[in-house]
Design a protein around this motif. Structure first.
Motif, PDB file in Angstrom:
ATOM      1  N   SER A  55       0.836  -1.205   0.000  1.00 42.21           N
ATOM      2  CA  SER A  55       0.000   0.000   0.000  1.00 42.21           C
ATOM      3  C   SER A  55       0.873   1.258   0.000  1.00 42.21           C
ATOM      4  CB  SER A  55      -0.919   0.022   1.222  1.00 42.21           C
ATOM      5  OG  SER A  55      -0.166   0.252   2.395  1.00 42.21           O
TER       6      SER A  55
ATOM      7  N   SER B  11      -2.877   9.979  -1.712  1.00 44.32           N
ATOM      8  CA  SER B  11      -1.491   9.606  -1.989  1.00 44.32           C
ATOM      9  C   SER B  11      -0.588  10.833  -2.059  1.00 44.32           C
ATOM     10  CB  SER B  11      -1.409   8.827  -3.311  1.00 44.32           C
ATOM     11  OG  SER B  11      -2.031   7.565  -3.203  1.00 44.32           O
TER      12      SER B  11
ATOM     13  N   THR C 269      -6.078   3.122   3.541  1.00 44.80           N
ATOM     14  CA  THR C 269      -4.828   3.868   3.382  1.00 44.80           C
ATOM     15  C   THR C 269      -4.638   4.869   4.511  1.00 44.80           C
ATOM     16  OG1 THR C 269      -4.911   3.646   0.969  1.00 44.80           O
ATOM     17  CG2 THR C 269      -3.521   5.392   1.863  1.00 44.80           C
TER      18      THR C 269
END
Length: 336
Positions: free
Chosen positions: A15, A112, A136
Motif C-alpha cells: 500500500s 497519496s 490507506t
C-alpha cells in the motif's frame, strides 16, 4: 514525470501507506525485507530527493492537507476560509487537493499526494470514503478528520473523528418548521444517495411521522446539491400538489426559485421553500430564503483545533433563520 509513492507501491505490491511509513523511517508494522525492497525500488525510480528529506519532514512538517469533494455548491467557502485562518494562527500552512465529485480514483490520488508530502494532518471536506481510502488513511497513522460528513453506521468510517452539523437534525428541523406553519404536503429536493442525503431524509421522515403525516418517497427528488437545471424537478414535484419544498442546499433553492418564477408561481403564496445551509445566497434572492443555517466557519475552525489536539468528534449547532419564503397556512401549532 517524477515518481510517486503510488508508483513505488505498485512495483512493490504494497500500500501507499506502507511506502510512506518506510520512506519516513517510521518504526512500525512492516517487515525488514519489505523495507529493503521498497527503498531499492525508490532508488531505482529516482526517488532520491524524497528519501533524503523524509525523516526530517516526518518530524517537522507544518503542512495540513485539505482534501475537498468538488460538489458544485458554495457551502465549503466559509469552511476553507476558517481552515486557512486557524492553521495560520497555529503556525501551519494548508494546501487544497480536489477529489472530484465523489470520485473514488481522484480521492485516492489526493490521499497519496498528501501522504507523499508527509503532512502533519489531513482534513477531508464532504468526501465519501471508499474501502481503499479508509484503509490507506488508517494504515498511514497520519492524523485526519472528516468535515461536514460522517456515518457512524458505516464500517468504512469507524475510527475517523469528524466535525459536522447533525444531518438528521437538519432534516427534522426543516420539516418540523414547515409543519408547525400548517404545511403537510412537503417535498424534499436535491439530496443525493450518500450518507449525508440518507441522514437528512431520515430526519424528514421522522418529523413527518411524528406529526401523523405519511412521508411519501414520490415527494423526494434526488440531485447533487448543485444549481443545475431544476425546472424538471420542480415540475415533477408540483404535479404532486405540494405546498412546501425543502431544498438540500442553497444552490438548489436558488435554481428552483428561478424556475418557479418562470412558471409564474408566486413564492411563497403558491409554494413555500426552506433551504439547507443558510449562506449569503439566501439573502440575495427574491424572496429571501428561510433556511436551516449551518455555521460553516465555526465548523472549519473547530475541525482544525480538533485535528491538532486529537479532540473527540463534534456536532456544530444549527438553527432556523426565518426570511420570506415560507407562508404561514395556520398559526394553530405556533400558539402552543
Amino acid at each position: 514525470m517524477k515518481p510517486t509513492i503510488k508508483d513505488i507501491a505498485q512495483r512493490a505490491n504494497v500500500s501507499t501507506a506502507t511506502v510512506s511509513r518506510i520512506l519516513s523511517n517510521k518504526k512500525q508494522s512492516y517487515r525488514p525485507k519489505t523495507a529493503t525492497k521498497v527503498k531499492a525500488i525508490a532508488k531505482e525510480l529516482g526517488y532520491k530527493k524524497n528519501l533524503a528529506a523524509a525523516e526530517l519532514a516526518a518530524h517537522s512538517s507544518k503542512l495540513i492537507a485539505v482534501i475537498l469533494n468538488n460538489t458544485q455548491t458554495n457551502f465549503a467557502d466559509d469552511i476553507i476560509a476558517a481552515i486557512q485562518a486557524a492553521t495560520d494562527q497555529a503556525g501551519y500552512q494548508m494546501f487544497i487537493l480536489y477529489a472530484g465529485n465523489h470520485d473514488s480514483r481522484l480521492l485516492n490520488q489526493a490521499i497519496s499526494v498528501a501522504l507523499e508530502r508527509h503532512v502533519a494532518g489531513i482534513l477531508l471536506v464532504a468526501t465519501t470514503l471508499d474501502k481503499e481510502a479508509a484503509h490507506t488513511l488508517q494504515e498511514s497513522n497520519t492524523p485526519c478528520r472528516l468535515i461536514s460528513v460522517y456515518d457512524e453506521a458505516d464500517p468504512r468510517y469507524t475510527g475517523f473523528k469528524f466535525t459536522s452539523s447533525n444531518n438528521e437534525e437538519i432534516g427534522y428541523l426543516a420539516t418540523n418548521y414547515l409543519i408547525e406553519r400548517g404545511h403537510s404536503r412537503i417535498g424534499l429536493a436535491g439530496i443525493d444517495r450518500s450518507s449525508t442525503g440518507k441522514q437528512r431524509l431520515h430526519g424528514y421522515q421522522r418529523a413527518m411521522t411524528e406529526h401523523g403525516l405519511i412521508p411519501r418517497m414520490d415527494w423526494v427528488e434526488y440531485g447533487d446539491y448543485s444549481f443545475g437545471p431544476q425546472q424538471n424537478m420542480l415540475k415533477t414535484l408540483m404535479n404532486k400538489e405540494l405546498d412546501a419544498i425543502i431544498t438540500a442546499s442553497d444552490m438548489v433553492a436558488v435554481g428552483m426559485i428561478k424556475e418557479a418564477h418562470l412558471l409564474d408561481l408566486d413564492i411563497p403564496k403558491d409554494l413555500s421553500f426552506i433551504s439547507i445551509d443558510g449562506t449569503f445566497l439566501c439573502d440575495i434572492t427574491i424572496p429571501t430564503i428561510t433556511s436551516v443555517t449551518q455555521d460553516f466557519y465555526q465548523m472549519g475552525t473547530i475541525a482544525v483545533r480538533g485535528l491538532l489536539n486529537d479532540e473527540d468528534s463534534q456536532f456544530i449547532p444549527v438553527h432556523i433563520t426565518p426570511r420570506n419564503s415560507v407562508r404561514i397556512l395556520t398559526t394553530k401549532s405556533l400558539e402552543h
